[in-house]
Design a protein around this motif. Sequence first.
Motif, PDB file in Angstrom:
ATOM      1  N   ALA A 438      -1.878 -77.746  24.282  1.00 12.39           N
ATOM      2  CA  ALA A 438      -1.825 -76.868  23.109  1.00 12.39           C
ATOM      3  C   ALA A 438      -0.726 -75.823  23.273  1.00 12.39           C
ATOM      4  O   ALA A 438      -0.027 -75.475  22.309  1.00 12.39           O
ATOM      5  CB  ALA A 438      -3.180 -76.206  22.907  1.00 12.39           C
ATOM      6  N   LYS A 439      -0.593 -75.300  24.507  1.00 12.47           N
ATOM      7  CA  LYS A 439       0.457 -74.310  24.756  1.00 12.47           C
ATOM      8  C   LYS A 439       1.852 -74.920  24.560  1.00 12.47           C
ATOM      9  O   LYS A 439       2.744 -74.290  23.958  1.00 12.47           O
ATOM     10  CB  LYS A 439       0.301 -73.773  26.182  1.00 12.47           C
ATOM     11  N   HIS A 440       2.037 -76.129  25.033  1.00 16.92           N
ATOM     12  CA  HIS A 440       3.326 -76.806  24.883  1.00 16.92           C
ATOM     13  C   HIS A 440       3.603 -77.104  23.416  1.00 16.92           C
ATOM     14  O   HIS A 440       4.746 -76.918  22.930  1.00 16.92           O
ATOM     15  CB  HIS A 440       3.327 -78.096  25.709  1.00 16.92           C
ATOM     16  N   GLU A 451      -5.130 -73.839  17.147  1.00 17.77           N
ATOM     17  CA  GLU A 451      -5.266 -74.865  18.194  1.00 17.77           C
ATOM     18  C   GLU A 451      -5.101 -74.236  19.576  1.00 17.77           C
ATOM     19  O   GLU A 451      -5.852 -74.539  20.505  1.00 17.77           O
ATOM     20  CB  GLU A 451      -4.221 -75.948  17.972  1.00 17.77           C
ATOM     21  N   LEU A 452      -4.100 -73.349  19.721  1.00 19.46           N
ATOM     22  CA  LEU A 452      -3.854 -72.702  21.012  1.00 19.46           C
ATOM     23  C   LEU A 452      -5.017 -71.798  21.405  1.00 19.46           C
ATOM     24  O   LEU A 452      -5.493 -71.839  22.549  1.00 19.46           O
ATOM     25  CB  LEU A 452      -2.559 -71.892  20.931  1.00 19.46           C
ATOM     26  N   LEU A 453      -5.479 -70.966  20.460  1.00 17.97           N
ATOM     27  CA  LEU A 453      -6.574 -70.045  20.782  1.00 17.97           C
ATOM     28  C   LEU A 453      -7.877 -70.787  21.058  1.00 17.97           C
ATOM     29  O   LEU A 453      -8.673 -70.370  21.899  1.00 17.97           O
ATOM     30  CB  LEU A 453      -6.761 -69.049  19.639  1.00 17.97           C
ATOM     31  N   SER A 454      -8.079 -71.883  20.348  1.00 20.01           N
ATOM     32  CA  SER A 454      -9.289 -72.685  20.585  1.00 20.01           C
ATOM     33  C   SER A 454      -9.260 -73.289  21.986  1.00 20.01           C
ATOM     34  O   SER A 454     -10.275 -73.272  22.712  1.00 20.01           O
ATOM     35  CB  SER A 454      -9.399 -73.786  19.533  1.00 20.01           C
ATOM     36  N   ALA A 455      -8.111 -73.815  22.396  1.00 12.19           N
ATOM     37  CA  ALA A 455      -7.990 -74.379  23.735  1.00 12.19           C
ATOM     38  C   ALA A 455      -8.109 -73.292  24.796  1.00 12.19           C
ATOM     39  O   ALA A 455      -8.688 -73.499  25.871  1.00 12.19           O
ATOM     40  CB  ALA A 455      -6.650 -75.104  23.867  1.00 12.19           C
ATOM     41  N   GLN A 456      -7.552 -72.120  24.487  1.00 15.99           N
ATOM     42  CA  GLN A 456      -7.630 -70.985  25.408  1.00 15.99           C
ATOM     43  C   GLN A 456      -9.080 -70.560  25.614  1.00 15.99           C
ATOM     44  O   GLN A 456      -9.515 -70.298  26.749  1.00 15.99           O
ATOM     45  CB  GLN A 456      -6.803 -69.837  24.831  1.00 15.99           C
ATOM     46  N   LYS A 457      -9.849 -70.488  24.544  1.00 15.18           N
ATOM     47  CA  LYS A 457     -11.263 -70.109  24.639  1.00 15.18           C
ATOM     48  C   LYS A 457     -12.061 -71.146  25.404  1.00 15.18           C
ATOM     49  O   LYS A 457     -12.922 -70.807  26.227  1.00 15.18           O
ATOM     50  CB  LYS A 457     -11.828 -69.925  23.234  1.00 15.18           C
ATOM     51  N   ALA A 458     -11.769 -72.421  25.141  1.00 11.48           N
ATOM     52  CA  ALA A 458     -12.491 -73.493  25.834  1.00 11.48           C
ATOM     53  C   ALA A 458     -12.223 -73.440  27.337  1.00 11.48           C
ATOM     54  O   ALA A 458     -13.137 -73.649  28.157  1.00 11.48           O
ATOM     55  CB  ALA A 458     -12.084 -74.846  25.268  1.00 11.48           C
ATOM     56  N   LEU A 459     -10.970 -73.146  27.730  1.00 13.21           N
ATOM     57  CA  LEU A 459     -10.644 -73.050  29.151  1.00 13.21           C
ATOM     58  C   LEU A 459     -11.375 -71.875  29.792  1.00 13.21           C
ATOM     59  O   LEU A 459     -11.905 -71.990  30.906  1.00 13.21           O
ATOM     60  CB  LEU A 459      -9.134 -72.890  29.320  1.00 13.21           C
ATOM     61  N   SER A 460     -11.417 -70.734  29.107  1.00  9.80           N
ATOM     62  CA  SER A 460     -12.108 -69.563  29.646  1.00  9.80           C
ATOM     63  C   SER A 460     -13.590 -69.846  29.850  1.00  9.80           C
ATOM     64  O   SER A 460     -14.162 -69.514  30.898  1.00  9.80           O
ATOM     65  CB  SER A 460     -11.926 -68.381  28.697  1.00  9.80           C
ATOM     66  N   GLU A 461     -14.216 -70.478  28.859  1.00 12.46           N
ATOM     67  CA  GLU A 461     -15.637 -70.793  28.976  1.00 12.46           C
ATOM     68  C   GLU A 461     -15.892 -71.790  30.099  1.00 12.46           C
ATOM     69  O   GLU A 461     -16.879 -71.677  30.838  1.00 12.46           O
ATOM     70  CB  GLU A 461     -16.160 -71.339  27.648  1.00 12.46           C
ATOM     71  N   ALA A 462     -15.000 -72.778  30.247  1.00 12.88           N
ATOM     72  CA  ALA A 462     -15.167 -73.773  31.301  1.00 12.88           C
ATOM     73  C   ALA A 462     -15.059 -73.127  32.681  1.00 12.88           C
ATOM     74  O   ALA A 462     -15.800 -73.474  33.615  1.00 12.88           O
ATOM     75  CB  ALA A 462     -14.128 -74.884  31.148  1.00 12.88           C
ATOM     76  N   GLN A 463     -14.119 -72.177  32.829  1.00 13.27           N
ATOM     77  CA  GLN A 463     -13.974 -71.491  34.106  1.00 13.27           C
ATOM     78  C   GLN A 463     -15.211 -70.659  34.423  1.00 13.27           C
ATOM     79  O   GLN A 463     -15.706 -70.661  35.557  1.00 13.27           O
ATOM     80  CB  GLN A 463     -12.728 -70.599  34.064  1.00 13.27           C
ATOM     81  N   GLN A 464     -15.719 -69.948  33.420  1.00 11.37           N
ATOM     82  CA  GLN A 464     -16.920 -69.138  33.620  1.00 11.37           C
ATOM     83  C   GLN A 464     -18.117 -70.016  33.972  1.00 11.37           C
ATOM     84  O   GLN A 464     -18.886 -69.716  34.894  1.00 11.37           O
ATOM     85  CB  GLN A 464     -17.218 -68.339  32.335  1.00 11.37           C
ATOM     86  N   GLN A 465     -18.279 -71.124  33.252  1.00 10.76           N
ATOM     87  CA  GLN A 465     -19.395 -72.034  33.517  1.00 10.76           C
ATOM     88  C   GLN A 465     -19.277 -72.664  34.902  1.00 10.76           C
ATOM     89  O   GLN A 465     -20.280 -72.858  35.591  1.00 10.76           O
ATOM     90  CB  GLN A 465     -19.449 -73.115  32.440  1.00 10.76           C
ATOM     91  N   GLY A 466     -18.054 -72.970  35.305  1.00 14.30           N
ATOM     92  CA  GLY A 466     -17.862 -73.567  36.623  1.00 14.30           C
ATOM     93  C   GLY A 466     -18.257 -72.626  37.736  1.00 14.30           C
ATOM     94  O   GLY A 466     -18.926 -73.032  38.705  1.00 14.30           O
TER      95      GLY A 466
END
Length: 498
Positions: A438-440, A451-466
């Motif tokens: 999305a960044k590219h 699209e970029l902000l949605s992917a950014q939020k998903a990455l943040s949530e995945a890191q927190q959940q991990g």
Amino acid sequence: MNVKWVNRRKSSHTRRVCMLIAALAITTLSATFDRVDAMDVWRTEDAVSATPADMFADLDAAHPCQFGPPSVPLRLAEAVNRALCGSPKTREAWANVKVQSAAVGAANSAYLPTVTANLQDVRDNTATDVRGYPSLSSANRSTVYSGSVAANWVLYDFGGRKAAQTNARALLAAALANQNATLQTMFSNVATDYYAAQAAAGKLRSAGETERIARDSFIAASARVTHGVAAISDRLQAETSYAQATFNRVKAEGDLSSTRGVLAADMNLRPDQPLTIPEIDDGVMPDEEFIASIGKMIDEAQSTHPAIAAARAKLDAAVANEQQTRAEGLPTLSLVAKVSQNNQPASLGLGEPQFAANGRDWYVGVQVQIPLFDGFSRTYKVRGAHAQVELQRDTLDEARQQVALDVWRSYQSLQTNTKNARTTAALKNIAQRSFDVAKHRYAAGVGSILELLSAQKALSEAQQQGVQALADWHAARIQLAAKMGQLSLDDLRSEQTR
């Protein structure tokens, strides 16, 4: 006459000095036996651990339960040792073991004879004034001493001492099991708080990374708006996301401070004590070490768990107490002996002068004491003791049920956290690749800010959940071992090497 009087005074003085020396010697001997640290003839102190932490005390420390400033970084083993050594609960359990071990010694001592000495040296001034018959009046001033030694040895009591001994030993076993259960519970609680602090530190790190990414996205959106290739809404949405990321990072800092304060309190430190906790290793993957037959695990826990062992020991103590209560109403057979001496003056009768005399008395024999009637109190004491047996049986059944339920819940929690940890690891990898794409795409002008902000939020949530899933998995392993009553030094060593 004067010479004889002086000799009598010397003899009396010498006798009184000898009695004083004997009294001091007996007092010194008695004090020696009564000193707390004098001797342990029954070796009951062998059952008492050297520190409140018992088997968990200091892996490598030369002086157990003596600590300096917290290590940097603080490892789980040190956190557990500090908590177990200083916790009021563990120290209370440790003190109870000391109390019960002393009770065992007292019960054992009932099999030995008792010896009592009595010494007396008094100035006696006796006067009798018979009205109308002055010839019958008398007056006497003398120094009277007396001394005696008595011994009593219970030879047979129909099992009363044996029951008391069994009761004391069972209560000691219950105290030891309760100490183990307290240590297991405290260990798991400290480990949970330790992993919570690790999770908070990981979430703060993730929140900081998310804030950096949001700032980069905001800068990129602002640049595109400045060059007229994007609408002003892109910059506003990116700025909103950046502000939200900053809010989350500040909140994560507060959560980390809070969890560190809880962990410090567990270790009997001030909540504001600075602590450096190592990060959770993302490379550590959940294993299948505890994933076994749940039925077998419940059976094993019900046979070895310290809480059940404590309940079982208390039941044995209640049974022995009932036997002891019944035996107290039965006869006792004792060997008794006494020897005494005194210089009480003697008189032939009223009005006759008193003469110096020495009295001696001794006896050796067998004494039988038979309780005949005590107002029916023994009956009710026996009923109460029997009711305590029934109560302890119910307590044991309740402990078995609770242990089975705790193991079941911990087992299911570990299975869930094992699967979640593996799932979040894969989710984090996917979210990272999605964000990179999305960044590219946004930088190339073919992707939208949404699209970029949605992917950014998903990455943040995945890191927190991990981070949370990995911390939950570590805690679940410790919790299951604790619920099974099988935490040991190996758990500290294994966690220390992670």
